[in-house]
Scaffold this motif. Sequence first.
Motif, PDB file in Angstrom:
ATOM      1  N   VAL A  25     -39.572  61.989-100.598  1.00  0.00           N
ATOM      2  CA  VAL A  25     -39.566  62.268 -99.347  1.00  0.00           C
ATOM      3  C   VAL A  25     -38.938  63.757 -98.815  1.00  0.00           C
ATOM      4  O   VAL A  25     -39.131  64.450 -97.994  1.00  0.00           O
ATOM      5  CB  VAL A  25     -38.885  61.013 -98.596  1.00  0.00           C
ATOM      6  N   LYS A  26     -38.027  63.991 -99.764  1.00  0.00           N
ATOM      7  CA  LYS A  26     -36.886  65.033 -99.455  1.00  0.00           C
ATOM      8  C   LYS A  26     -37.822  66.320 -99.489  1.00  0.00           C
ATOM      9  O   LYS A  26     -37.724  67.192 -98.727  1.00  0.00           O
ATOM     10  CB  LYS A  26     -35.831  65.290-100.390  1.00  0.00           C
ATOM     11  N   ALA A  27     -38.719  66.367-100.441  1.00  0.00           N
ATOM     12  CA  ALA A  27     -39.642  67.438-100.542  1.00  0.00           C
ATOM     13  C   ALA A  27     -40.622  67.780 -99.255  1.00  0.00           C
ATOM     14  O   ALA A  27     -40.822  68.847 -98.787  1.00  0.00           O
ATOM     15  CB  ALA A  27     -40.611  67.283-101.797  1.00  0.00           C
ATOM     16  N   TYR A  28     -40.922  66.568 -98.634  1.00  0.00           N
ATOM     17  CA  TYR A  28     -41.706  66.788 -97.309  1.00  0.00           C
ATOM     18  C   TYR A  28     -40.833  66.769 -96.184  1.00  0.00           C
ATOM     19  O   TYR A  28     -41.361  67.618 -95.254  1.00  0.00           O
ATOM     20  CB  TYR A  28     -42.722  65.517 -97.277  1.00  0.00           C
ATOM     21  N   ALA A  29     -39.888  66.023 -96.065  1.00  0.00           N
ATOM     22  CA  ALA A  29     -39.425  65.892 -94.623  1.00  0.00           C
ATOM     23  C   ALA A  29     -37.868  66.474 -94.911  1.00  0.00           C
ATOM     24  O   ALA A  29     -36.959  65.720 -94.979  1.00  0.00           O
ATOM     25  CB  ALA A  29     -39.069  64.351 -94.433  1.00  0.00           C
ATOM     26  N   LYS A  30     -37.944  67.761 -94.848  1.00  0.00           N
ATOM     27  CA  LYS A  30     -36.374  68.391 -94.784  1.00  0.00           C
ATOM     28  C   LYS A  30     -35.555  68.327 -93.680  1.00  0.00           C
ATOM     29  O   LYS A  30     -34.497  68.244 -93.615  1.00  0.00           O
ATOM     30  CB  LYS A  30     -36.837  70.049 -95.202  1.00  0.00           C
ATOM     31  N   HIS A  31     -36.301  68.012 -92.438  1.00  0.00           N
ATOM     32  CA  HIS A  31     -35.636  68.207 -91.367  1.00  0.00           C
ATOM     33  C   HIS A  31     -34.981  66.574 -91.230  1.00  0.00           C
ATOM     34  O   HIS A  31     -34.135  66.381 -90.267  1.00  0.00           O
ATOM     35  CB  HIS A  31     -36.466  68.150 -90.019  1.00  0.00           C
ATOM     36  N   GLU A  32     -35.181  65.494 -91.956  1.00  0.00           N
ATOM     37  CA  GLU A  32     -34.720  64.169 -91.921  1.00  0.00           C
ATOM     38  C   GLU A  32     -33.642  63.991 -92.786  1.00  0.00           C
ATOM     39  O   GLU A  32     -33.471  63.013 -93.466  1.00  0.00           O
ATOM     40  CB  GLU A  32     -35.861  63.387 -92.155  1.00  0.00           C
ATOM     41  N   ARG A  33     -32.707  64.945 -92.977  1.00  0.00           N
ATOM     42  CA  ARG A  33     -31.652  64.816 -93.733  1.00  0.00           C
ATOM     43  C   ARG A  33     -30.681  63.525 -93.687  1.00  0.00           C
ATOM     44  O   ARG A  33     -30.126  62.869 -94.353  1.00  0.00           O
ATOM     45  CB  ARG A  33     -30.638  65.995 -93.650  1.00  0.00           C
ATOM     46  N   ASP A  34     -30.148  63.242 -92.213  1.00  0.00           N
ATOM     47  CA  ASP A  34     -29.464  62.189 -92.046  1.00  0.00           C
ATOM     48  C   ASP A  34     -30.052  60.630 -92.538  1.00  0.00           C
ATOM     49  O   ASP A  34     -29.297  59.962 -93.157  1.00  0.00           O
ATOM     50  CB  ASP A  34     -29.359  62.012 -90.428  1.00  0.00           C
ATOM     51  N   VAL A  51     -41.493  58.262 -92.518  1.00  0.00           N
ATOM     52  CA  VAL A  51     -42.538  58.746 -93.081  1.00  0.00           C
ATOM     53  C   VAL A  51     -43.718  58.868 -92.376  1.00  0.00           C
ATOM     54  O   VAL A  51     -44.637  59.327 -92.591  1.00  0.00           O
ATOM     55  CB  VAL A  51     -42.657  57.583 -94.456  1.00  0.00           C
ATOM     56  N   GLU A  52     -43.663  57.991 -91.144  1.00  0.00           N
ATOM     57  CA  GLU A  52     -44.793  57.883 -90.498  1.00  0.00           C
ATOM     58  C   GLU A  52     -45.058  59.204 -89.620  1.00  0.00           C
ATOM     59  O   GLU A  52     -46.082  59.485 -89.424  1.00  0.00           O
ATOM     60  CB  GLU A  52     -44.582  56.602 -89.381  1.00  0.00           C
ATOM     61  N   ARG A  53     -44.101  60.158 -89.417  1.00  0.00           N
ATOM     62  CA  ARG A  53     -44.138  61.255 -88.806  1.00  0.00           C
ATOM     63  C   ARG A  53     -44.742  62.433 -90.058  1.00  0.00           C
ATOM     64  O   ARG A  53     -45.049  63.555 -89.191  1.00  0.00           O
ATOM     65  CB  ARG A  53     -42.626  61.867 -88.485  1.00  0.00           C
ATOM     66  N   TYR A  54     -45.004  62.107 -91.147  1.00  0.00           N
ATOM     67  CA  TYR A  54     -45.293  62.940 -92.156  1.00  0.00           C
ATOM     68  C   TYR A  54     -46.744  62.591 -92.779  1.00  0.00           C
ATOM     69  O   TYR A  54     -46.760  61.844 -93.988  1.00  0.00           O
ATOM     70  CB  TYR A  54     -44.254  63.409 -93.234  1.00  0.00           C
ATOM     71  N   PRO A  55     -47.868  62.867 -92.158  1.00  0.00           N
ATOM     72  CA  PRO A  55     -49.110  62.607 -92.482  1.00  0.00           C
ATOM     73  C   PRO A  55     -49.304  63.084 -94.142  1.00  0.00           C
ATOM     74  O   PRO A  55     -49.972  62.331 -94.722  1.00  0.00           O
ATOM     75  CB  PRO A  55     -50.063  63.044 -91.788  1.00  0.00           C
ATOM     76  N   ASP A  56     -48.879  64.334 -94.438  1.00  0.00           N
ATOM     77  CA  ASP A  56     -49.134  64.705 -95.776  1.00  0.00           C
ATOM     78  C   ASP A  56     -48.330  63.960 -96.704  1.00  0.00           C
ATOM     79  O   ASP A  56     -48.774  63.740 -97.791  1.00  0.00           O
ATOM     80  CB  ASP A  56     -48.582  66.232 -95.919  1.00  0.00           C
ATOM     81  N   LEU A  57     -47.159  63.609 -96.659  1.00  0.00           N
ATOM     82  CA  LEU A  57     -46.480  62.737 -97.384  1.00  0.00           C
ATOM     83  C   LEU A  57     -46.935  61.249 -97.622  1.00  0.00           C
ATOM     84  O   LEU A  57     -47.247  60.910 -98.754  1.00  0.00           O
ATOM     85  CB  LEU A  57     -44.921  62.371 -96.902  1.00  0.00           C
ATOM     86  N   LYS A  58     -47.568  60.465 -96.401  1.00  0.00           N
ATOM     87  CA  LYS A  58     -48.219  59.382 -96.690  1.00  0.00           C
ATOM     88  C   LYS A  58     -49.613  59.523 -97.439  1.00  0.00           C
ATOM     89  O   LYS A  58     -49.958  58.623 -98.200  1.00  0.00           O
ATOM     90  CB  LYS A  58     -48.759  58.981 -95.426  1.00  0.00           C
ATOM     91  N   ALA A  59     -50.295  60.719 -97.664  1.00  0.00           N
ATOM     92  CA  ALA A  59     -51.128  61.063 -98.452  1.00  0.00           C
ATOM     93  C   ALA A  59     -50.881  61.491 -99.747  1.00  0.00           C
ATOM     94  O   ALA A  59     -51.940  61.287-100.727  1.00  0.00           O
ATOM     95  CB  ALA A  59     -52.062  62.182 -97.762  1.00  0.00           C
ATOM     96  N   ASN A  60     -49.647  61.669-100.284  1.00  0.00           N
ATOM     97  CA  ASN A  60     -49.223  62.012-101.476  1.00  0.00           C
ATOM     98  C   ASN A  60     -49.367  60.645-102.558  1.00  0.00           C
ATOM     99  O   ASN A  60     -48.500  59.780-102.292  1.00  0.00           O
ATOM    100  CB  ASN A  60     -47.678  62.688-101.297  1.00  0.00           C
ATOM    101  N   GLN A  61     -49.969  60.921-103.570  1.00  0.00           N
ATOM    102  CA  GLN A  61     -50.257  59.751-104.529  1.00  0.00           C
ATOM    103  C   GLN A  61     -48.891  59.314-104.986  1.00  0.00           C
ATOM    104  O   GLN A  61     -48.600  58.284-105.236  1.00  0.00           O
ATOM    105  CB  GLN A  61     -51.191  60.215-105.635  1.00  0.00           C
TER     106      GLN A  61
END
Length: 196
Positions: free
Chosen positions: A57-66, A115-125
């Motif tokens: 998740v960290k690789a995709y969602a850098k803004h979601e640190r908290d 995770v719902e905010r990051y469609p690319d992440l949800k598509a990541n195998q």
Amino acid sequence: MKKSLTGIIVVGLIIFISGCGYNKIQGLDEEVKAAWSEIQNQYQRRFDLIPNLVKTVKAYAKHERDTLEAVVKARSQISQIKVGSDVVNNPEQFKKFQSAQGELSSALSRLMVVVERYPDLKANQNFRDLQVQLEGTENRIAVARGRYINVVKEYNKAVRFFPTNLTAKYLLRVDVKPNFELENESVKEVPKVDFN
């Protein structure tokens, strides 16, 4: 005469012990320990999955640190609690363990919302595989907790019902075991449905 009296006493004790619930309580105690071990096993599985999930998740969602930090912090708190099979005999330690697991569950729920905010992440195998494993683990935890609840119910009945309560209190010196309580009070509320 003395030998026959001793024999009668021994036979009487054997009959008393077999009818007093001693073995039943011991057997139920072992079932409680086994059920508790399964819960710990499933919590450990979840605990082990978290670093991979956070890294992905960290690789995709850098803004979601908290949110990520909350998951890592909750996991860290759990690692500091030393829990053995004896926790089922210590209501205070049991509650502390339950609370820490509840905090981790809450943090993981918030992470899934992110995770719902990051469609690319949800598509990541890799993420999908981790998510499936985590969901499976949560289901296993629920099943293990359900089994534990049922085993503790039977154990507590044996400890509280007559005549086995006498054996529990005076011979074994055991008491009822703690059970899981609802962590999130909002779950008790009836959901409001409004189609307007």
